[in-house]
Design an enzyme around this catalytic site. Sequence first.
Site, short mmCIF file in Angstrom:
data_model
loop_
_atom_site.label_atom_id
_atom_site.label_comp_id
_atom_site.label_asym_id
_atom_site.label_seq_id
_atom_site.Cartn_x
_atom_site.Cartn_y
_atom_site.Cartn_z
N SER A 10 -4.26 6.99 13.84
CA SER A 10 -4.68 8.17 13.07
C SER A 10 -5.05 9.32 13.98
O SER A 10 -5.53 9.11 15.11
CB SER A 10 -5.87 7.79 12.20
N ASP A 37 -5.12 -12.63 3.16
CA ASP A 37 -6.18 -11.85 3.78
C ASP A 37 -6.02 -12.03 5.29
O ASP A 37 -6.23 -13.12 5.82
CB ASP A 37 -7.54 -12.37 3.32
N GLY A 79 0.81 -1.21 0.00
CA GLY A 79 0.00 0.00 0.00
C GLY A 79 0.84 1.25 0.00
O GLY A 79 2.08 1.21 -0.08
N ASN A 128 -6.38 -2.97 -2.02
CA ASN A 128 -6.26 -1.53 -2.28
C ASN A 128 -4.83 -1.19 -2.72
O ASN A 128 -4.29 -0.15 -2.36
CB ASN A 128 -6.64 -0.72 -1.04
N THR A 149 -7.51 10.94 13.57
CA THR A 149 -8.98 10.95 13.65
C THR A 149 -9.47 10.57 15.06
O THR A 149 -10.62 10.87 15.40
CB THR A 149 -9.61 9.97 12.64
N ASP A 195 -16.17 14.84 8.25
CA ASP A 195 -14.97 15.68 8.28
C ASP A 195 -14.97 16.59 9.51
O ASP A 195 -16.01 17.14 9.89
CB ASP A 195 -14.90 16.56 7.02
N LYS A 249 -10.04 3.08 14.61
CA LYS A 249 -8.73 3.41 15.16
C LYS A 249 -8.82 3.62 16.67
O LYS A 249 -7.94 3.19 17.43
CB LYS A 249 -8.17 4.66 14.48
N TYR A 277 -14.55 4.83 10.30
CA TYR A 277 -13.10 4.64 10.16
C TYR A 277 -12.38 5.14 11.40
O TYR A 277 -11.54 4.43 11.97
CB TYR A 277 -12.58 5.39 8.93
N TYR A 321 -0.97 9.38 12.94
CA TYR A 321 -0.51 10.34 11.98
C TYR A 321 -1.62 11.10 11.32
O TYR A 321 -2.78 10.74 11.36
CB TYR A 321 0.45 9.76 10.95
N PHE A 322 -1.15 12.20 10.77
CA PHE A 322 -2.08 13.17 10.23
C PHE A 322 -2.32 12.85 8.74
O PHE A 322 -2.70 11.72 8.44
CB PHE A 322 -1.57 14.58 10.57
#
Length: 340
Positions: A124, A59, A11, A36, A126, A298, A153, A149, A177-178
């Site tokens: 993340s 997988d 990825g 992906n 987030t 968002d 995390k 999502y 991380y951003f």
Amino acid sequence: MGKILVTGGTGFIGSHTAVELISAGYDVILADDFSNSNPKILTQLETITGKKPEFIEIDLCDEAKVKELVAQHPEITGVIHFAAFKAVGESVQQPLKYYRNNFYSLINLITAFKGKIDLVFSSSCTVYGQPDKLPVTEDAPVKKAESPYGNTKQIAEEMLTDTCAVTPDLKVISLRYFNPVGAHASSLIGELPIGVPQNLVPFITQSAIGKRGPITVYGNDYNTPDGSAIRDYIHVVDLAKAHVAAIKRLETKKAEGNYEVFNLGTGKGSSVLEIIQAFESSTGEKLNYTIGARREGDVEQVWGDVTKSSAQLGWTAELDVNEMMLSAWNWEKYLKDNPF
């Protein structure tokens, strides 16, 4: 040095981290199911590093296959776990897809290693939601996630914290991380979204090269200087180097306790409109964009305090937003001439 298993290794972030690990002298095993990513990345990695990385197509939600992988590779001493679905918008539309994939893969890995492993977890920013204070530090409260999502995390970090509390041989660093952007200086690897990009920068580059229509700026009525949302964008190569620093910290037993968290960013925010301007100024390409409604899931603005990662990981982001945009554009032009 032990052998490092990199899940999601073909990825975007995983492939760049593989390059940095090999450059630092590590042997790596890459694991991916290409859900992906693209198999051609393996050839690109060999070209960049001069080494053909060991690869296992798997997988990680298949518990039996994960146990088999671990049993067959007792030389693995560390895992960097990237394998996860990551699109905020898609997670809102398909939450169970995200909960199933992002949890099962992590649980299966820890179970297969019987809790005896150095693990760097791809977390993340987030988890912070919309922070009360900026820049956000690692001590900031984790708020209710804005998307499934983000929730995966948050819950994954809780799972790791709880498991580490009763599993002394499990050593974990979660890297929050951003916004990773950019591409390797060789232009041989970069962000390769399948279908319409969910993230800003690959949509920008695809729009600029004529593959997509106008860029939509999701909201210009936020409480920010220019009205567009603000994020902390970080070059993927800087981010990859931080993962090497984290695995070294675990290997050398410098961690404080068996669970640690670090922010990874530049320490400053850029708005969507500023990113568009940076792309235009660094590449000389003019972008066509329109203003749209805010996007569900968002947050308004977030950027990180990276004091802790600088002091304890010995890592600091070095590449600026113009280098991020130019490298992403060079990668897009490479793809046009060398389609995957």
